[in-house]
Design a protein around this motif. Structure first.
Motif, PDB file in Angstrom:
ATOM      1  N   LEU A   1      48.956  43.638  27.702  1.00  0.00           N
ATOM      2  CA  LEU A   1      48.305  42.326  27.616  1.00  0.00           C
ATOM      3  C   LEU A   1      47.684  41.935  28.955  1.00  0.00           C
ATOM      4  O   LEU A   1      46.622  41.319  29.002  1.00  0.00           O
ATOM      5  CB  LEU A   1      49.316  41.270  27.163  1.00  0.00           C
ATOM      6  N   GLN A   2      48.344  42.321  30.023  1.00  0.00           N
ATOM      7  CA  GLN A   2      47.780  42.060  31.355  1.00  0.00           C
ATOM      8  C   GLN A   2      46.502  42.884  31.562  1.00  0.00           C
ATOM      9  O   GLN A   2      45.496  42.373  32.072  1.00  0.00           O
ATOM     10  CB  GLN A   2      48.797  42.390  32.451  1.00  0.00           C
ATOM     11  N   ALA A   3      46.544  44.132  31.144  1.00  0.00           N
ATOM     12  CA  ALA A   3      45.370  45.001  31.285  1.00  0.00           C
ATOM     13  C   ALA A   3      44.185  44.470  30.471  1.00  0.00           C
ATOM     14  O   ALA A   3      43.022  44.652  30.853  1.00  0.00           O
ATOM     15  CB  ALA A   3      45.709  46.422  30.833  1.00  0.00           C
ATOM     16  N   GLU A   4      44.486  43.772  29.373  1.00  0.00           N
ATOM     17  CA  GLU A   4      43.443  43.187  28.529  1.00  0.00           C
ATOM     18  C   GLU A   4      42.909  41.871  29.091  1.00  0.00           C
ATOM     19  O   GLU A   4      41.957  41.305  28.550  1.00  0.00           O
ATOM     20  CB  GLU A   4      43.998  42.941  27.115  1.00  0.00           C
ATOM     21  N   GLY A   5      43.552  41.375  30.151  1.00  0.00           N
ATOM     22  CA  GLY A   5      43.096  40.133  30.767  1.00  0.00           C
ATOM     23  C   GLY A   5      43.670  38.872  30.136  1.00  0.00           C
ATOM     24  O   GLY A   5      43.284  37.759  30.505  1.00  0.00           O
ATOM     25  N   LYS A   6      44.602  39.041  29.206  1.00  0.00           N
ATOM     26  CA  LYS A   6      45.189  37.867  28.553  1.00  0.00           C
ATOM     27  C   LYS A   6      46.298  37.233  29.376  1.00  0.00           C
ATOM     28  O   LYS A   6      46.670  36.079  29.157  1.00  0.00           O
ATOM     29  CB  LYS A   6      45.714  38.251  27.169  1.00  0.00           C
TER      30      LYS A   6
END
Length: 284
Positions: free
Chosen positions: A131-136
């Motif tokens: 989720l962090q890698a997705e920018g969320k």
């Protein structure tokens, strides 16, 4: 507002606003009051049942979203890869935001409640890394993790937690865990900084407060940030909200810090991450 640079390069205000038990219109108004008073970090959690209220307060404040650091947390009943993903999306929708600045595992899985507690934490963490890698999520961290839980997580994690939010107040501040976190580049964040009100009336704290012409609350919060820990006092009273952020115009001496460090146990919640959901028997 002074900020701490996290291990991922993101910055977090050293004083934030806690929203535990702040719900419905009172919760909305308290968030608006806090932001108007100068707070720029708001802390909530799925289990608090007020993410919608917090989101509404942020929106109604008129302050640019980019200026506000928002934290929420994954509840312990939703640990696991798929469960964590679903729980996060629900929180994000309730908050009415496109991203959160910090997402925490609220309590670690433990041997008392899981046959493979390490996997439950690791799978939740993997979901959060994605989720962090997705920018969320801007930063990912944990809450109430002891050294044993952190060391187990380190075995599988690609990213070291940015924050560990723990019970930290005069009379119970977990110095060994605090030191371990700092050694590993994990910022410590204090919950229950006023020991559920048990600090009031303590002779040492009252004397120090009188010397600085400050309240016992302000002394406790100042003590936390002089330990280079983040603090998130909570209140729904405007006067207290304003008082709790007014802690940057005085400084505790090394002797005063040591006096507070050495206080006997005060206001310990009884909540221990290796045995939840049970509480130990305590006398306050």
């Amino acid at each position: 507002m002074k900020e701490i640079v996290l291990n991922d390069g993101n910055k977090i205000p050293i004083v934030g606003f806690g929203t535990y038990k702040s719900t419905e219109q009172e919760g909305v108004q308290s968030v608006k009051n806090a932001l108007a008073a100068g707070y720029r970090m708001i802390d909530t959690a799925a289990i608090y049942g007020n993410e919608e209220d917090v989101g509404k307060g942020i929106k109604e404040s008129g302050i640019d979203r980019k200026e506000i650091f928002v934290t929420t947390k994954l509840w312990r009943e939703n640990l696991g890869y798929e469960q964590a993903k679903k729980a996060f999306e629900i929180s994000l929708k309730k908050l009415g935001l496109n991203y959160v600045d910090l997402y925490l595992i609220h309590w670690p899985a433990n041997a008392k409640n899981y046959t493979d507690w390490q996997k439950a934490n690791a799978d939740s963490w993997r979901a959060m890394e994605e989720l962090q890698a997705e920018g969320k999520i801007k930063s990912i961290g944990v809450s109430n993790f002891w050294q044993e839980h952190l060391e187990a997580l380190f075995q599988t994690a690609n990213i070291i937690p940015a924050v560990n939010q723990i019970e930290f107040h005069p009379g119970y501040w977990q110095p060994e865990l605090t030191a371990f976190c700092k050694q590993n580049g994990i910022a410590v964040e204090s919950w229950s900084p006023l020991a559920r009100g048990k600090v009031f009336g303590n002779e040492v704290l009252v004397a120090i407060a009188k010397k600085h012409n400050k309240s016992v609350s302000q002394v406790c919060l100042r003590w936390v940030i002089q330990h280079e820990a983040i603090v998130i006092p909570k209140s729904t009273t405007l006067e207290r909200i304003e008082e709790n952020i007014n802690i940057f115009d005085f400084e505790l001496s090394k002797d005063e810090i040591q006096q507070i460090d050495k206080l006997p146990e005060i206001g310990f919640s009884g909540e221990l991450p290796n045995i939840w959901p049970d509480r130990i028997n305590i006398k306050n």
